[in-house]
Design an enzyme around this catalytic site. Sequence first.
Site, PDB file in Angstrom:
ATOM      1  N   SER A 227       0.843  -1.196   0.000  1.00  0.00           N
ATOM      2  CA  SER A 227       0.000   0.000   0.000  1.00  0.00           C
ATOM      3  C   SER A 227       0.883   1.254   0.000  1.00  0.00           C
ATOM      4  O   SER A 227       1.728   1.407  -0.887  1.00  0.00           O
ATOM      5  CB  SER A 227      -0.955  -0.062   1.199  1.00  0.00           C
ATOM      6  N   ASP A 453      -8.612  -4.515  -6.183  1.00  0.00           N
ATOM      7  CA  ASP A 453      -8.175  -3.741  -5.023  1.00  0.00           C
ATOM      8  C   ASP A 453      -8.960  -2.439  -4.912  1.00  0.00           C
ATOM      9  O   ASP A 453      -8.927  -1.619  -5.827  1.00  0.00           O
ATOM     10  CB  ASP A 453      -6.676  -3.439  -5.140  1.00  0.00           C
ATOM     11  N   HIS A 483      -7.388  -5.851  -0.683  1.00  0.00           N
ATOM     12  CA  HIS A 483      -6.267  -4.914  -0.716  1.00  0.00           C
ATOM     13  C   HIS A 483      -4.967  -5.700  -0.641  1.00  0.00           C
ATOM     14  O   HIS A 483      -4.607  -6.232   0.409  1.00  0.00           O
ATOM     15  CB  HIS A 483      -6.404  -3.953   0.454  1.00  0.00           C
TER      16      HIS A 483
END
Length: 514
Positions: A227, A453, A483
Amino acid sequence: MPTPSRLRAAAVTATALLLSSMVAGCGDDAQNEDLTAQKLSWKDCPAPSQAEGGGSAPSPLPDGDQWQCATMKAPLDWDDPKGDTIDIALIRARASGDESRRIGSLVFNFGGPGGSGVSTLPAFGEEYAALRTRYDLVSFDPRGVGRSAGVRCENDQQLDAYFQQDGTPDDAVERTALLDSTKDFNSACEKHAKKMLPNVRTTDAARDMDLMRQVLGDDRLYYFGISYGTELGGVYAHLFPRNVGRAVFDAVVDPTQTSEQGSLGQAKGFQLALDNFAEDCTSKTEDCPVGDTAQDVKDRIAGLLESLDGKPIPGIFPRELTQSAATNGIAQALYSKDFWEYLTEGLEQAYAGDGKILMLLSDLMNGRNENGEYSNITAANISINCADDKPRYSTAYVQRRLPAFRAASSLFGDFLAWGMVSCTDWPVPGADDHPDVSAPGSAPILVVGNTGDPATPYEGARKMVDALGRGVGVELTYKGQGHGAYGSKNKCVQTAVNGYLLDGKVPAAGTVCS
């Protein structure tokens, strides 16, 4: 008021340093000779601090080894490297395999920005067991986070009120209340963390990582970024391309976007995840308890949120489930397919007038534990985003952009659009429109994108590959949900990632896993 910048989960921008990485690297090394020579004192880890999320000390690893923690000194201000220092909190699990095959330390950043690596890594210890055979697994609280000079803004009681604030104002009175709440929060950050606010940019954290590499005794940085951690990794590669070892970026931030473009991309991403949730629920053999068709599921959710805007329902006493808290909770559940069953149960309960589960999900997003104590993830998230992001958006600008956000997502559009005012009255100017991650001369970086995602939409992986430059980024696609990709336990993804990190085998560009 929930923090939409937190929802962006790293789809934010960072500063670009207009110095060549060779000059920056050499300059920093020479100026910080004493800091690079420091010796870390590794000891059994204490329980996480409240700023890190609280809880118990990490349990031993499956083989009985203990997690170890240490503190590294780093300059408060990298422009004044011989000035004041701050402590950077580290955690590690020693390599489990034969010492002769040990490669070095594999450094993790799990995203946010604002997430504590010290409290997060132990939760995934077993997931990375294969990588531990040849690496010490290492993570850290980035500057401004947790025990690394953690930024503090409002107290727990004030944060309860902050997150109950209406984050999607419908009229001038509500817009004024939203701005006043934002100003109060930002003023509290300046009051309690004035020295840190100019020094929490992503470039600062990247320089900390290069110091960490040297203190850990590695010639190259071996890195796993997830991320926002992909943005941090890209900035590191830009500043220190010759110091990049084997690196993996998973759940990839688009480095070409402004904060507005990132928020708009997330509106689309969360809408896609909601569509997939609704289709999954109604396609099962048993009846979907929250709707008869996928559209019915979404219509009922929209109806719930509309009703909560004027009439909240009981949540976790004494708090009520507001429209903003419910939206936040739904978004949290869309991060992972594993949470979809809780979203279904939470919606069922909310339709019956009980908001506990959706509020629990919202609390998880906001870093609130069952004792009513908050970690500093919100304060750190906003501080890092606002230090990185140059744009400052007015309410008039947001109002003009609402149609575009609503077109991207009828459910999340307003919520993410109004989140753009978070930095409007921030006391420190933002660094740039978006980060520079160009890294000519870097070793290959494996860039893993997930087609489903919600937080870091799939298109960002290709943009990262292109921005890193020819011969650096190697794209791998995972056709999945949630995610990130490695944590899905997909064998194809894990084989490719492990093959590169453990054995240096770069998968073919364009590899697809499903």
